[in-house]
Design a protein around this motif. Sequence first.
Motif, PDB file in Angstrom:
ATOM      1  N   GLN A 134      13.323  -5.109  -8.016  1.00 49.93           N
ATOM      2  CA  GLN A 134      12.667  -4.314  -6.881  1.00 49.93           C
ATOM      3  C   GLN A 134      13.080  -4.577  -5.313  1.00 49.93           C
ATOM      4  O   GLN A 134      13.731  -5.262  -5.007  1.00 49.93           O
ATOM      5  CB  GLN A 134      11.203  -4.688  -6.620  1.00 49.93           C
ATOM      6  N   VAL A 135      13.376  -3.139  -4.803  1.00 49.55           N
ATOM      7  CA  VAL A 135      13.787  -3.030  -3.543  1.00 49.55           C
ATOM      8  C   VAL A 135      12.872  -2.245  -2.730  1.00 49.55           C
ATOM      9  O   VAL A 135      12.364  -1.094  -2.951  1.00 49.55           O
ATOM     10  CB  VAL A 135      15.182  -2.381  -3.464  1.00 49.55           C
ATOM     11  N   ALA A 136      12.325  -2.651  -1.561  1.00 47.74           N
ATOM     12  CA  ALA A 136      11.254  -2.048  -0.732  1.00 47.74           C
ATOM     13  C   ALA A 136      11.820  -1.904   0.752  1.00 47.74           C
ATOM     14  O   ALA A 136      12.453  -2.667   1.400  1.00 47.74           O
ATOM     15  CB  ALA A 136       9.923  -2.827  -0.616  1.00 47.74           C
ATOM     16  N   THR A 137      10.843  -0.867   1.257  1.00 48.95           N
ATOM     17  CA  THR A 137      11.027  -0.537   2.832  1.00 48.95           C
ATOM     18  C   THR A 137       9.382  -0.684   3.130  1.00 48.95           C
ATOM     19  O   THR A 137       8.715  -1.243   2.329  1.00 48.95           O
ATOM     20  CB  THR A 137      11.327   0.851   2.943  1.00 48.95           C
TER      21      THR A 137
ATOM     22  N   GLU B  46       0.741  -1.134   0.121  1.00 52.26           N
ATOM     23  CA  GLU B  46       0.072  -0.037  -0.072  1.00 52.26           C
ATOM     24  C   GLU B  46       1.021   1.207   0.000  1.00 52.26           C
ATOM     25  O   GLU B  46       0.322   2.338   0.231  1.00 52.26           O
ATOM     26  CB  GLU B  46      -0.952  -0.138   1.069  1.00 52.26           C
ATOM     27  N   GLY B  47       2.062   1.012  -0.233  1.00 48.11           N
ATOM     28  CA  GLY B  47       3.062   2.214  -0.248  1.00 48.11           C
ATOM     29  C   GLY B  47       3.189   2.808  -1.456  1.00 48.11           C
ATOM     30  O   GLY B  47       2.485   2.804  -2.371  1.00 48.11           O
ATOM     31  N   ARG B  48       4.266   3.635  -1.717  1.00 48.30           N
ATOM     32  CA  ARG B  48       4.508   4.454  -2.834  1.00 48.30           C
ATOM     33  C   ARG B  48       5.403   3.617  -3.736  1.00 48.30           C
ATOM     34  O   ARG B  48       6.294   2.683  -3.031  1.00 48.30           O
ATOM     35  CB  ARG B  48       5.314   5.662  -2.643  1.00 48.30           C
ATOM     36  N   ILE B  49       5.188   3.355  -4.978  1.00 54.98           N
ATOM     37  CA  ILE B  49       6.046   2.610  -6.037  1.00 54.98           C
ATOM     38  C   ILE B  49       6.444   3.782  -7.042  1.00 54.98           C
ATOM     39  O   ILE B  49       5.784   4.356  -7.590  1.00 54.98           O
ATOM     40  CB  ILE B  49       4.868   1.574  -6.563  1.00 54.98           C
ATOM     41  N   VAL B  50       8.017   3.517  -7.264  1.00 58.46           N
ATOM     42  CA  VAL B  50       9.039   4.374  -7.999  1.00 58.46           C
ATOM     43  C   VAL B  50       9.442   3.808  -9.125  1.00 58.46           C
ATOM     44  O   VAL B  50      10.241   2.882  -8.625  1.00 58.46           O
ATOM     45  CB  VAL B  50       9.686   5.345  -7.295  1.00 58.46           C
ATOM     46  N   VAL B  51       9.207   4.052 -10.174  1.00 57.11           N
ATOM     47  CA  VAL B  51      10.041   3.282 -11.380  1.00 57.11           C
ATOM     48  C   VAL B  51      11.045   3.824 -11.583  1.00 57.11           C
ATOM     49  O   VAL B  51      11.068   5.136 -11.914  1.00 57.11           O
ATOM     50  CB  VAL B  51       9.064   3.140 -12.573  1.00 57.11           C
TER      51      VAL B  51
ATOM     52  N   GLU C  48       7.517   1.741   3.605  1.00 57.30           N
ATOM     53  CA  GLU C  48       6.839   2.797   2.915  1.00 57.30           C
ATOM     54  C   GLU C  48       6.843   2.934   1.462  1.00 57.30           C
ATOM     55  O   GLU C  48       6.088   3.488   0.754  1.00 57.30           O
ATOM     56  CB  GLU C  48       7.094   4.122   3.465  1.00 57.30           C
ATOM     57  N   ILE C  49       8.067   2.563   0.729  1.00 63.55           N
ATOM     58  CA  ILE C  49       8.267   2.757  -0.554  1.00 63.55           C
ATOM     59  C   ILE C  49       8.763   1.616  -1.244  1.00 63.55           C
ATOM     60  O   ILE C  49       9.774   0.910  -0.804  1.00 63.55           O
ATOM     61  CB  ILE C  49       9.151   4.007  -0.567  1.00 63.55           C
ATOM     62  N   CYS C  50       8.604   1.290  -2.572  1.00 60.67           N
ATOM     63  CA  CYS C  50       9.504   0.426  -3.439  1.00 60.67           C
ATOM     64  C   CYS C  50       9.960   0.931  -4.669  1.00 60.67           C
ATOM     65  O   CYS C  50       8.985   1.530  -5.546  1.00 60.67           O
ATOM     66  CB  CYS C  50       8.341  -0.739  -3.653  1.00 60.67           C
ATOM     67  N   PHE C  51      11.222   0.733  -4.933  1.00 60.88           N
ATOM     68  CA  PHE C  51      11.633   1.241  -6.243  1.00 60.88           C
ATOM     69  C   PHE C  51      11.772   0.083  -6.963  1.00 60.88           C
ATOM     70  O   PHE C  51      12.346  -0.934  -6.828  1.00 60.88           O
ATOM     71  CB  PHE C  51      13.198   1.835  -5.699  1.00 60.88           C
ATOM     72  N   LEU C  52      11.579   0.213  -8.409  1.00 60.46           N
ATOM     73  CA  LEU C  52      11.470  -0.646  -9.325  1.00 60.46           C
ATOM     74  C   LEU C  52      12.573  -0.323 -10.291  1.00 60.46           C
ATOM     75  O   LEU C  52      12.551   0.527 -11.205  1.00 60.46           O
ATOM     76  CB  LEU C  52      10.138  -0.894  -9.839  1.00 60.46           C
TER      77      LEU C  52
ATOM     78  N   LYS D 125       3.573  -3.592 -11.545  1.00 59.23           N
ATOM     79  CA  LYS D 125       4.154  -2.807 -10.521  1.00 59.23           C
ATOM     80  C   LYS D 125       3.579  -3.204  -9.316  1.00 59.23           C
ATOM     81  O   LYS D 125       4.597  -3.450  -8.070  1.00 59.23           O
ATOM     82  CB  LYS D 125       4.011  -1.286 -10.660  1.00 59.23           C
ATOM     83  N   LEU D 126       2.470  -3.471  -8.878  1.00 59.16           N
ATOM     84  CA  LEU D 126       2.177  -3.739  -7.391  1.00 59.16           C
ATOM     85  C   LEU D 126       2.397  -5.185  -7.178  1.00 59.16           C
ATOM     86  O   LEU D 126       2.661  -5.330  -6.155  1.00 59.16           O
ATOM     87  CB  LEU D 126       0.464  -3.698  -7.664  1.00 59.16           C
TER      88      LEU D 126
END
Length: 218
Positions: free
Chosen positions: A70-73, A23-28, A75-79, A173-174
């Motif tokens: 993909q690397v996540a905390t 449910e956090g932010r996803i950044v490509v 609150e946020i996941c970077f793709l 992405k999700l």
Amino acid sequence: MKKTIYSKYDKSKISALPRVVFEGRIVVIITESEAKKAVDYLLSQPILGIDTETRPSFKKGHINQVALLQVATHEICFLFRLNLIGMSPSIIRLLEDTTVPKIGLSLHDDLMMLGKRGSFERGCFIDLQDKVREIGVEDMSLQKLFANFFGQRISKRDQLSNWEADVLRDKQKLYAATDAWTCVLLYEELMRLEQTGDYELIKVENDVQTDTIEEREG
């Protein structure tokens, strides 16, 4: 009341569980400048979840190169779209970092595939498959492990989608973000149970479905 976990989880029960999604932010990430900012942020965090995706090949003997990291905390996941930016200096810096634990599943395979994109020295990685074995859990798939420890279902519907598409769909992405993020949740729960002993392991005989190769790899 102690948490009940099973040495093997019955796959047939997973479909009835409520679905869990990130449910956090996803950044490509598609450029090195974006990667540098993302890695600077990630390496300031206490723990990271990590996973990869590869476009499926339906030709015998042919394996595509890993397309997504993909690397996540929490609150946020970077793709990181490796098929577009390759193994950039910032990504290599992330993978070689020895200070922040990076939690994944079947990491030997992920790191081997990443190594085919570009050489790097492996930093600090922790494989969930090793950790669950320590408490007597035999399942190796992320889906079964999350169902076992949290009673929730990770959807694998987009696993075999095209990870080299020009633009990733929101569902892709999700899916990717959820896989990396749930690795963090599982590790933290394993550490809590290990420290408190607040669980009961139920030994299950060999009458449940075993993991396929694809499931063991996440």
